[in-house]
Design a protein around this motif. Sequence first.
Motif, PDB file in Angstrom:
ATOM      1  N   VAL A 229       0.868  -1.174   0.053  1.00  0.00           N
ATOM      2  CA  VAL A 229      -0.048  -0.025  -0.005  1.00  0.00           C
ATOM      3  C   VAL A 229       0.994   1.388  -0.012  1.00  0.00           C
ATOM      4  O   VAL A 229       0.551   2.123  -0.664  1.00  0.00           O
ATOM      5  CB  VAL A 229      -0.958  -0.100   1.233  1.00  0.00           C
ATOM      6  CG1 VAL A 229      -1.648   1.369   1.400  1.00  0.00           C
ATOM      7  CG2 VAL A 229      -2.133  -1.159   1.170  1.00  0.00           C
TER       8      VAL A 229
ATOM      9  N   SER B 113       1.606   6.274  -7.042  1.00  0.00           N
ATOM     10  CA  SER B 113       0.370   7.315  -7.241  1.00  0.00           C
ATOM     11  C   SER B 113       0.614   8.651  -7.527  1.00  0.00           C
ATOM     12  O   SER B 113       0.186   9.298  -8.370  1.00  0.00           O
ATOM     13  CB  SER B 113      -0.852   6.946  -6.503  1.00  0.00           C
ATOM     14  OG  SER B 113      -2.069   7.828  -6.709  1.00  0.00           O
TER      15      SER B 113
ATOM     16  N   PHE C 169      -9.139  -4.952  -2.572  1.00  0.00           N
ATOM     17  CA  PHE C 169      -9.241  -3.444  -2.434  1.00  0.00           C
ATOM     18  C   PHE C 169      -8.077  -2.942  -3.047  1.00  0.00           C
ATOM     19  O   PHE C 169      -7.919  -1.939  -4.033  1.00  0.00           O
ATOM     20  CB  PHE C 169      -9.415  -2.798  -1.339  1.00  0.00           C
ATOM     21  CG  PHE C 169      -9.502  -1.196  -0.933  1.00  0.00           C
ATOM     22  CD1 PHE C 169     -10.483  -0.446  -1.550  1.00  0.00           C
ATOM     23  CD2 PHE C 169      -8.323  -0.817  -0.494  1.00  0.00           C
ATOM     24  CE1 PHE C 169     -10.420   0.939  -1.665  1.00  0.00           C
ATOM     25  CE2 PHE C 169      -8.399   0.579  -0.386  1.00  0.00           C
ATOM     26  CZ  PHE C 169      -9.459   1.602  -0.838  1.00  0.00           C
ATOM     27  N   ILE C 170      -6.835  -3.451  -2.830  1.00  0.00           N
ATOM     28  CA  ILE C 170      -5.463  -2.698  -3.298  1.00  0.00           C
ATOM     29  C   ILE C 170      -5.459  -3.188  -4.896  1.00  0.00           C
ATOM     30  O   ILE C 170      -4.887  -2.378  -5.435  1.00  0.00           O
ATOM     31  CB  ILE C 170      -4.363  -3.522  -2.439  1.00  0.00           C
ATOM     32  CG1 ILE C 170      -4.341  -3.146  -1.038  1.00  0.00           C
ATOM     33  CG2 ILE C 170      -3.073  -3.114  -3.214  1.00  0.00           C
ATOM     34  CD1 ILE C 170      -3.508  -3.866  -0.017  1.00  0.00           C
TER      35      ILE C 170
ATOM     36  N   ILE D 172       2.302   1.668  -3.531  1.00  0.00           N
ATOM     37  CA  ILE D 172       1.599   2.155  -4.300  1.00  0.00           C
ATOM     38  C   ILE D 172       1.010   3.638  -4.328  1.00  0.00           C
ATOM     39  O   ILE D 172       0.864   4.240  -5.240  1.00  0.00           O
ATOM     40  CB  ILE D 172       0.239   1.211  -4.372  1.00  0.00           C
ATOM     41  CG1 ILE D 172       0.441  -0.237  -4.859  1.00  0.00           C
ATOM     42  CG2 ILE D 172      -1.011   1.627  -5.248  1.00  0.00           C
ATOM     43  CD1 ILE D 172      -0.629  -1.302  -4.302  1.00  0.00           C
ATOM     44  N   ASP D 173       0.767   3.986  -2.932  1.00  0.00           N
ATOM     45  CA  ASP D 173       0.608   5.636  -2.597  1.00  0.00           C
ATOM     46  C   ASP D 173       1.789   6.458  -3.309  1.00  0.00           C
ATOM     47  O   ASP D 173       1.351   7.435  -3.951  1.00  0.00           O
ATOM     48  CB  ASP D 173       0.534   5.647  -1.350  1.00  0.00           C
ATOM     49  CG  ASP D 173      -0.844   5.152  -0.590  1.00  0.00           C
ATOM     50  OD1 ASP D 173      -1.736   4.862  -1.580  1.00  0.00           O
ATOM     51  OD2 ASP D 173      -0.968   4.994   0.483  1.00  0.00           O
TER      52      ASP D 173
ATOM     53  N   TYR E 162       1.129  -5.394  -9.014  1.00  0.00           N
ATOM     54  CA  TYR E 162       0.026  -6.041  -9.371  1.00  0.00           C
ATOM     55  C   TYR E 162       0.458  -7.553  -9.111  1.00  0.00           C
ATOM     56  O   TYR E 162      -0.355  -8.373  -8.812  1.00  0.00           O
ATOM     57  CB  TYR E 162      -0.606  -6.028 -10.872  1.00  0.00           C
ATOM     58  CG  TYR E 162      -1.888  -6.793 -11.019  1.00  0.00           C
ATOM     59  CD1 TYR E 162      -3.114  -6.336 -10.525  1.00  0.00           C
ATOM     60  CD2 TYR E 162      -1.636  -7.921 -11.830  1.00  0.00           C
ATOM     61  CE1 TYR E 162      -4.146  -7.046 -10.973  1.00  0.00           C
ATOM     62  CE2 TYR E 162      -2.698  -8.628 -11.949  1.00  0.00           C
ATOM     63  CZ  TYR E 162      -4.297  -8.255 -11.723  1.00  0.00           C
ATOM     64  OH  TYR E 162      -5.086  -8.842 -11.733  1.00  0.00           O
TER      65      TYR E 162
ATOM     66  N   ASN F 115      -7.168  -0.732  -6.507  1.00  0.00           N
ATOM     67  CA  ASN F 115      -6.445   0.472  -6.714  1.00  0.00           C
ATOM     68  C   ASN F 115      -5.434   0.418  -7.948  1.00  0.00           C
ATOM     69  O   ASN F 115      -5.414   1.389  -8.628  1.00  0.00           O
ATOM     70  CB  ASN F 115      -5.939   0.912  -5.345  1.00  0.00           C
ATOM     71  CG  ASN F 115      -6.918   1.254  -4.540  1.00  0.00           C
ATOM     72  OD1 ASN F 115      -8.114   1.814  -4.677  1.00  0.00           O
ATOM     73  ND2 ASN F 115      -6.626   1.356  -3.166  1.00  0.00           N
TER      74      ASN F 115
ATOM     75  N   THR G 137      -5.536  -1.556 -10.640  1.00  0.00           N
ATOM     76  CA  THR G 137      -6.354  -1.395 -11.858  1.00  0.00           C
ATOM     77  C   THR G 137      -6.495   0.059 -12.254  1.00  0.00           C
ATOM     78  O   THR G 137      -6.566   0.526 -13.219  1.00  0.00           O
ATOM     79  CB  THR G 137      -7.467  -2.318 -11.688  1.00  0.00           C
ATOM     80  OG1 THR G 137      -7.018  -3.520 -11.291  1.00  0.00           O
ATOM     81  CG2 THR G 137      -8.190  -2.229 -13.019  1.00  0.00           C
ATOM     82  N   PHE G 138      -7.113   0.766 -11.300  1.00  0.00           N
ATOM     83  CA  PHE G 138      -7.282   2.370 -11.539  1.00  0.00           C
ATOM     84  C   PHE G 138      -6.016   2.861 -11.790  1.00  0.00           C
ATOM     85  O   PHE G 138      -6.240   3.639 -12.750  1.00  0.00           O
ATOM     86  CB  PHE G 138      -7.904   2.948 -10.285  1.00  0.00           C
ATOM     87  CG  PHE G 138      -8.109   4.364 -10.163  1.00  0.00           C
ATOM     88  CD1 PHE G 138      -8.855   5.039 -11.000  1.00  0.00           C
ATOM     89  CD2 PHE G 138      -6.915   5.079  -9.394  1.00  0.00           C
ATOM     90  CE1 PHE G 138      -8.926   6.527 -11.266  1.00  0.00           C
ATOM     91  CE2 PHE G 138      -7.121   6.392  -9.447  1.00  0.00           C
ATOM     92  CZ  PHE G 138      -8.071   7.210 -10.361  1.00  0.00           C
ATOM     93  N   LEU G 139      -4.965   2.737 -11.206  1.00  0.00           N
ATOM     94  CA  LEU G 139      -3.652   3.505 -11.350  1.00  0.00           C
ATOM     95  C   LEU G 139      -3.327   3.053 -12.871  1.00  0.00           C
ATOM     96  O   LEU G 139      -2.752   3.799 -13.710  1.00  0.00           O
ATOM     97  CB  LEU G 139      -2.700   2.999 -10.465  1.00  0.00           C
ATOM     98  CG  LEU G 139      -1.336   3.720 -10.294  1.00  0.00           C
ATOM     99  CD1 LEU G 139      -1.358   5.151 -10.351  1.00  0.00           C
ATOM    100  CD2 LEU G 139      -0.376   3.383  -9.360  1.00  0.00           C
TER     101      LEU G 139
END
Length: 325
Positions: A153, A160, A241-242, A156-157, A189, A245, A247-249
Amino acid sequence: MITAYRANGEPVVITVQDPPASLAQDIVWIDLESPDKGEDMLVEELLGIAIPTREDMKDIEPSSRLYTENESVFITASLLHRAESDRPELTDVAFVLTGKRLVTIRYGAPKSFVLFTAAMHRIEGGCPTGAVLLARLMETIIDRTAEILEHAVLKIDALSLAVFEGRIPGKRRPPQFLEERLLDVAAHYRLVAKTRDSLASLSRAMTFLYTIHRVQEDREVRDLCRTISLDIQSLSEHASFISGNITFLLDASLGLINVEQNAIIKIFSIAAVVFLPPTLVASMYGMNFRIMPELQWTYGYPMAIVAMVMAGLVPFYFFRWKGWL
């Protein structure tokens, strides 16, 4: 390598060259790390059970990974291995409950085993039976999995922020910046996907373990198994949930790449439109007709230059006025 552990966490090394006649009564755990055939045969002789081979653990059928045989319980689960590296992997680990002992067979070195052996002596009351030890070991494995997700997390933050807030006003990022970030997204991923696969395997293992008679009889082990199952469920939801996120990124990164590519194509398109009218003027006066009145003008050449400049400036400022530049 064969390492035996007493209930208080004290290790005892067992070798094929100097095999013991029997195991001490206070040994509750035998850990086989990348064992060879001789070590497998030695443990089988000491315990009177068949040790699963590496090929047996690769079988994905539930009946081959979760079963009981001659009052011994055989569980094979997939654990995350090399989570800190660029290529995290899943390694199959076999857990065998036989009598009051636990036997683990593994061909990798998950960090959870290192953490558990280092903290085993601090467990209040020790691990008097293999069932208690297995539950405590599973608890450490789940804690390690939660730690892996927490680190994922944070990474990934940071990724982002680099994608969305890494632009400097007035400066264009390097052409390969977003493409390199896509490689980082793929790596994250892969890690989360491997973690979800491991959690699914552990969930099946804990569900099977909870149905074992000796587990139901031991209140401490039963409560631990219930708690671990709940933790696995919550971690699975968190991993999903991660994954969403990530996938959105990925979609956002691809969208930004398209935006930057469209901006480049727009510049070329506007440049072509700006230079089209001057090209038209130049092509008209570049025609080799004998009768062209403008050829006799004294100021014909300067007028043609002025006409071409004006023909280029008019569309340029029009685009600026429209906000297309």
